[in-house]
Design a protein around this motif. Structure first.
Motif, PDB file in Angstrom:
ATOM      1  N   ASN A  15      91.212  50.357 141.151  1.00  0.00           N
ATOM      2  CA  ASN A  15      91.441  50.178 139.716  1.00  0.00           C
ATOM      3  C   ASN A  15      92.359  48.995 139.417  1.00  0.00           C
ATOM      4  O   ASN A  15      92.144  48.281 138.439  1.00  0.00           O
ATOM      5  CB  ASN A  15      91.994  51.470 139.102  1.00  0.00           C
ATOM      6  CG  ASN A  15      90.912  52.470 138.828  1.00  0.00           C
ATOM      7  OD1 ASN A  15      90.022  52.225 138.028  1.00  0.00           O
ATOM      8  ND2 ASN A  15      90.960  53.598 139.512  1.00  0.00           N
ATOM      9  N   VAL A  16      93.356  48.770 140.266  1.00  0.00           N
ATOM     10  CA  VAL A  16      94.220  47.602 140.068  1.00  0.00           C
ATOM     11  C   VAL A  16      93.407  46.325 140.265  1.00  0.00           C
ATOM     12  O   VAL A  16      93.533  45.367 139.491  1.00  0.00           O
ATOM     13  CB  VAL A  16      95.451  47.644 141.002  1.00  0.00           C
ATOM     14  CG1 VAL A  16      96.201  46.318 140.973  1.00  0.00           C
ATOM     15  CG2 VAL A  16      96.378  48.786 140.607  1.00  0.00           C
ATOM     16  N   SER A  17      92.554  46.322 141.273  1.00  0.00           N
ATOM     17  CA  SER A  17      91.696  45.152 141.512  1.00  0.00           C
ATOM     18  C   SER A  17      90.762  44.899 140.336  1.00  0.00           C
ATOM     19  O   SER A  17      90.604  43.761 139.885  1.00  0.00           O
ATOM     20  CB  SER A  17      90.880  45.363 142.797  1.00  0.00           C
ATOM     21  OG  SER A  17      89.995  44.303 142.995  1.00  0.00           O
ATOM     22  N   GLU A  18      90.159  45.958 139.825  1.00  0.00           N
ATOM     23  CA  GLU A  18      89.272  45.810 138.668  1.00  0.00           C
ATOM     24  C   GLU A  18      90.049  45.328 137.450  1.00  0.00           C
ATOM     25  O   GLU A  18      89.557  44.492 136.687  1.00  0.00           O
ATOM     26  CB  GLU A  18      88.575  47.133 138.361  1.00  0.00           C
ATOM     27  CG  GLU A  18      87.522  47.511 139.386  1.00  0.00           C
ATOM     28  CD  GLU A  18      86.883  48.864 139.122  1.00  0.00           C
ATOM     29  OE1 GLU A  18      87.202  49.505 138.094  1.00  0.00           O
ATOM     30  OE2 GLU A  18      86.064  49.287 139.947  1.00  0.00           O
ATOM     31  N   ALA A  19      91.257  45.829 137.277  1.00  0.00           N
ATOM     32  CA  ALA A  19      92.089  45.392 136.146  1.00  0.00           C
ATOM     33  C   ALA A  19      92.365  43.900 136.243  1.00  0.00           C
ATOM     34  O   ALA A  19      92.229  43.163 135.256  1.00  0.00           O
ATOM     35  CB  ALA A  19      93.402  46.172 136.131  1.00  0.00           C
ATOM     36  N   HIS A  28      91.248  45.901 128.174  1.00  0.00           N
ATOM     37  CA  HIS A  28      90.550  46.387 129.366  1.00  0.00           C
ATOM     38  C   HIS A  28      91.496  46.370 130.570  1.00  0.00           C
ATOM     39  O   HIS A  28      91.487  47.297 131.391  1.00  0.00           O
ATOM     40  CB  HIS A  28      89.296  45.545 129.638  1.00  0.00           C
ATOM     41  CG  HIS A  28      88.382  46.156 130.630  1.00  0.00           C
ATOM     42  ND1 HIS A  28      87.529  47.190 130.312  1.00  0.00           N
ATOM     43  CD2 HIS A  28      88.202  45.911 131.950  1.00  0.00           C
ATOM     44  CE1 HIS A  28      86.859  47.537 131.392  1.00  0.00           C
ATOM     45  NE2 HIS A  28      87.252  46.780 132.403  1.00  0.00           N
ATOM     46  N   PHE A  29      92.295  45.327 130.673  1.00  0.00           N
ATOM     47  CA  PHE A  29      93.287  45.210 131.740  1.00  0.00           C
ATOM     48  C   PHE A  29      94.206  46.428 131.751  1.00  0.00           C
ATOM     49  O   PHE A  29      94.365  47.104 132.774  1.00  0.00           O
ATOM     50  CB  PHE A  29      94.084  43.918 131.532  1.00  0.00           C
ATOM     51  CG  PHE A  29      95.167  43.672 132.540  1.00  0.00           C
ATOM     52  CD1 PHE A  29      94.861  43.271 133.830  1.00  0.00           C
ATOM     53  CD2 PHE A  29      96.502  43.805 132.193  1.00  0.00           C
ATOM     54  CE1 PHE A  29      95.859  43.015 134.759  1.00  0.00           C
ATOM     55  CE2 PHE A  29      97.507  43.553 133.107  1.00  0.00           C
ATOM     56  CZ  PHE A  29      97.188  43.160 134.395  1.00  0.00           C
ATOM     57  N   VAL A  30      94.781  46.734 130.619  1.00  0.00           N
ATOM     58  CA  VAL A  30      95.703  47.869 130.520  1.00  0.00           C
ATOM     59  C   VAL A  30      94.963  49.189 130.740  1.00  0.00           C
ATOM     60  O   VAL A  30      95.492  50.104 131.380  1.00  0.00           O
ATOM     61  CB  VAL A  30      96.455  47.845 129.170  1.00  0.00           C
ATOM     62  CG1 VAL A  30      97.261  49.116 128.965  1.00  0.00           C
ATOM     63  CG2 VAL A  30      97.354  46.624 129.098  1.00  0.00           C
ATOM     64  N   SER A  31      93.749  49.294 130.258  1.00  0.00           N
ATOM     65  CA  SER A  31      92.968  50.522 130.450  1.00  0.00           C
ATOM     66  C   SER A  31      92.722  50.789 131.933  1.00  0.00           C
ATOM     67  O   SER A  31      92.872  51.927 132.402  1.00  0.00           O
ATOM     68  CB  SER A  31      91.632  50.410 129.700  1.00  0.00           C
ATOM     69  OG  SER A  31      90.830  51.536 129.966  1.00  0.00           O
ATOM     70  N   LYS A  32      92.344  49.763 132.683  1.00  0.00           N
ATOM     71  CA  LYS A  32      92.104  49.949 134.117  1.00  0.00           C
ATOM     72  C   LYS A  32      93.408  50.266 134.845  1.00  0.00           C
ATOM     73  O   LYS A  32      93.423  51.056 135.791  1.00  0.00           O
ATOM     74  CB  LYS A  32      91.438  48.714 134.737  1.00  0.00           C
ATOM     75  CG  LYS A  32      90.029  48.449 134.272  1.00  0.00           C
ATOM     76  CD  LYS A  32      89.103  49.646 134.423  1.00  0.00           C
ATOM     77  CE  LYS A  32      88.764  49.943 135.860  1.00  0.00           C
ATOM     78  NZ  LYS A  32      87.793  51.054 136.000  1.00  0.00           N
ATOM     79  N   LEU A  33      94.503  49.675 134.409  1.00  0.00           N
ATOM     80  CA  LEU A  33      95.794  50.019 134.994  1.00  0.00           C
ATOM     81  C   LEU A  33      96.170  51.461 134.679  1.00  0.00           C
ATOM     82  O   LEU A  33      96.768  52.153 135.515  1.00  0.00           O
ATOM     83  CB  LEU A  33      96.878  49.062 134.511  1.00  0.00           C
ATOM     84  CG  LEU A  33      96.769  47.635 135.037  1.00  0.00           C
ATOM     85  CD1 LEU A  33      97.797  46.747 134.352  1.00  0.00           C
ATOM     86  CD2 LEU A  33      96.928  47.592 136.550  1.00  0.00           C
ATOM     87  N   SER A  34      95.811  51.915 133.494  1.00  0.00           N
ATOM     88  CA  SER A  34      96.041  53.311 133.140  1.00  0.00           C
ATOM     89  C   SER A  34      95.254  54.235 134.072  1.00  0.00           C
ATOM     90  O   SER A  34      95.751  55.280 134.505  1.00  0.00           O
ATOM     91  CB  SER A  34      95.645  53.549 131.679  1.00  0.00           C
ATOM     92  OG  SER A  34      95.789  54.911 131.343  1.00  0.00           O
TER      93      SER A  34
END
Length: 90
Positions: A15-19, A28-34
């Motif tokens: 998920n960090v990589s996808e973010a 989207h960045f923050v959502s994937k980090l969430s």
């Protein structure tokens, strides 16, 4: 239980990589980090179960829990400061 810990902890990295790959889209960045934070929290719960069931020694649990908490802090920092990672604050 080992499988659950492996899956949730690996999912944090994914998920960090996808973010990071979506950093040009702040929300989207923050959502994937969430999502990464959620998986990290799940890993912590599995560690709690592992110590309660006596599958881990106290020193192993403390080390893993400390690492888990540090990862949580790093993810939270990224969510609070996306501009430091090539994104804009949502």
């Amino acid at each position: 239980m080992t499988d659950q810990i492996r899956r949730s902890s690996r999912s944090v990295c994914v998920n960090v990589s996808e973010a990071y790959r979506k950093r040009q889209y702040p929300l989207h960045f923050v959502s994937k980090l969430s999502d990464a934070d959620m998986e990290n929290s799940e890993t912590g719960v599995w560690l709690d179960f592992a110590i309660a069931c006596k599958y881990l020694r106290d020193d192993e649990y403390e080390k893993l829990l400390q690492q888990n908490q540090e990862i949580g802090k790093l993810i939270n920092f990224m969510m609070q400061h996306p501009e430091k990672f090539g994104s804009k604050k949502p």
